[in-house]
Write an enzyme that holds these catalytic residues in place. Structure first.
Site, PDB file in Angstrom:
ATOM      1  N   PHE A 168       0.860  -1.185   0.000  1.00  0.00           N
ATOM      2  CA  PHE A 168       0.000   0.000   0.000  1.00  0.00           C
ATOM      3  C   PHE A 168       0.890   1.227   0.000  1.00  0.00           C
ATOM      4  CE2 PHE A 168      -2.381   3.484   1.895  1.00  0.00           C
ATOM      5  CZ  PHE A 168      -3.540   3.459   1.124  1.00  0.00           C
ATOM      6  N   ASP A 227       9.283   2.550   1.171  1.00  0.00           N
ATOM      7  CA  ASP A 227       8.159   3.290   1.736  1.00  0.00           C
ATOM      8  C   ASP A 227       8.181   3.082   3.253  1.00  0.00           C
ATOM      9  OD1 ASP A 227       5.671   4.068   2.720  1.00  0.00           O
ATOM     10  OD2 ASP A 227       4.577   3.378   0.957  1.00  0.00           O
ATOM     11  N   LYS A 279       3.135  10.247   8.319  1.00  0.00           N
ATOM     12  CA  LYS A 279       2.509   9.733   9.528  1.00  0.00           C
ATOM     13  C   LYS A 279       3.215  10.180  10.807  1.00  0.00           C
ATOM     14  CE  LYS A 279       0.038   5.770   7.552  1.00  0.00           C
ATOM     15  NZ  LYS A 279      -1.327   6.189   7.908  1.00  0.00           N
TER      16      LYS A 279
END
Length: 376
Positions: free
Chosen positions: A122, A207, A236
């Site tokens: 993702f 990522d 995040k």
């Protein structure tokens, strides 16, 4: 009746305040927050140092755009790249934006377009990041995807060897596929990634949007592997709750992103940078990271003690922990919420635990007790 799009499967509770690991809804009920806003609130809710940094900066300067010099961005970039093989940073507003920038940088620098990604990955919901994501459910209904992404089975050495060649611009991966089931990279596969990157001159993009900034017990998750990225993406936990994203890249990629090659209006604004610097100053301390590892070991030990190994298995690292079960976890997550514990799924059969990195032993005990009551 609502004036909002229905693109989120929203829970019914309305949270109105938080302190540390505890959040409170509008009826006054408290919950243990083991979601951290999906790995965002890294220092817990309303951490005093973050509140102070934001208040102080808000009284000085909110926004000037990236047309002007920013010593504060320079300091944050240095903090993020210190003692790594990465040399430069570019700031944006989110993980999807960071991954878009990483994809653009890799394609422009290499002059090639083909990028290998992995099933169950993702990388975001913007168009490039969505095309890179190895989950069909994320892509359904939007027509043809951006070309030149190829999603391989994760941890499949033979599939990677067969797909890698001199026409590949980059390999893009997560050290732990957090959204896709809390699947960790296997050491032999990580070594193969490095081997084919060296053999064919392929760039490596990692990522670290969910795994970075101390979440796995080190600054970045890749530091626990043989992987040596050319580019990493962050977001995040970097802002501790304030929107900010970034890419970090190696020395050799500096000239590729010259003036006009990429940009953002709000990325790296003074408010975001002030908060992110405060987060980094706390989390990148050796004692802090050591405590994350300690609390991770304690959480896993407590879960292993109460959950039968023939029905449950644990995945992940640091304070990114997945509980795999053969049951559908949706009803389990709803029951946990009713019992005062907030958790999130990672696919249909994995409960994902993402407490703040400041979570206490007592809070872990309370969460495990609730899970034991529900699962057994």
């Amino acid at each position: 009746m609502t004036s909002l799009f229905n693109n989120y499967a929203r829970r019914a509770i309305h949270l109105v305040k938080g302190q540390g690991t505890i959040v409170t809804d509008d009826s006054g009920k408290d919950y243990l927050d083991f979601t951290s806003g999906i790995a965002v609130v890294s220092l817990g809710h309303a951490h005093p140092a973050i509140v102070s940094a934001l208040q102080q900066q808000s009284e000085k300067l909110w926004h000037v755009s990236n047309l002007f010099a920013s010593p504060e961005q320079e300091k944050l970039a240095e903090s993020l790249t210190k003692n790594t093989d990465l040399a430069y940073a570019l700031f944006c507003n989110s993980g999807a934006e960071a991954n878009e920038a990483a994809i653009k940088l890799a394609r422009k620098h290499s002059g090639k377009h083909h990028i290998l990604t992995f099933k169950q990955s993702f990388h975001g919901r913007t168009f490039g990041a969505m095309a890179a994501t190895g989950q069909e459910k994320i892509q359904e209904g939007f027509g043809p995807m951006l070309q030149s992404f190829e999603a391989l089975p994760f941890n499949d050495i033979d599939a990677l060897k067969n797909a890698a060649n001199e026409n590949v611009a980059a390999i893009m991966l997560e050290v732990i596929q957090a959204e896709g089931g809390v699947n960790s990279i296997e050491p032999a596969f990580a070594q193969t990634v490095m081997d084919v990157c060296q053999q064919f001159g392929i760039l490596l993009i990692i990522d670290e949007v969910q795994t970075g900034i101390g979440r796995t017990g080190t600054r970045y998750a890749y530091e626990q592997t043989v992987l040596k990225p050319d580019i990493i993406s962050l977001a995040k936990g970097l802002g501790g709750g304030f929107p900010i994203g970034a890419i970090l890249a190696g020395e050799g990629l500096f000239e590729t992103f010259g003036p006009g090659s990429h940009g953002t209006t709000f990325g790296g604004n003074p408010l975001a940078v002030a908060v992110a610097q405060t987060v980094i100053d706390h989390i990148f301390e050796a004692d802090f990271l050591e405590n994350v590892q300690k609390q991770s070991a304690y959480l896993k030990a407590q879960l292993q003690e109460v959950l039968p190994a023939d029905k449950f298995s644990l995945r992940g690292n640091g304070l990114l922990v997945g509980i795999h079960t053969n049951e559908q976890v949706g009803p389990i997550i709803q029951e946990a919420e009713q019992q005062g514990l907030l958790v999130v799924p990672a696919g249909t059969n994995v409960i994902r635990l993402l407490p703040p990195l400041t979570v206490s032993t007592d809070e872990i005990d309370q969460a495990v007790a609730i899970l034991k009551k529900i699962l057994l």
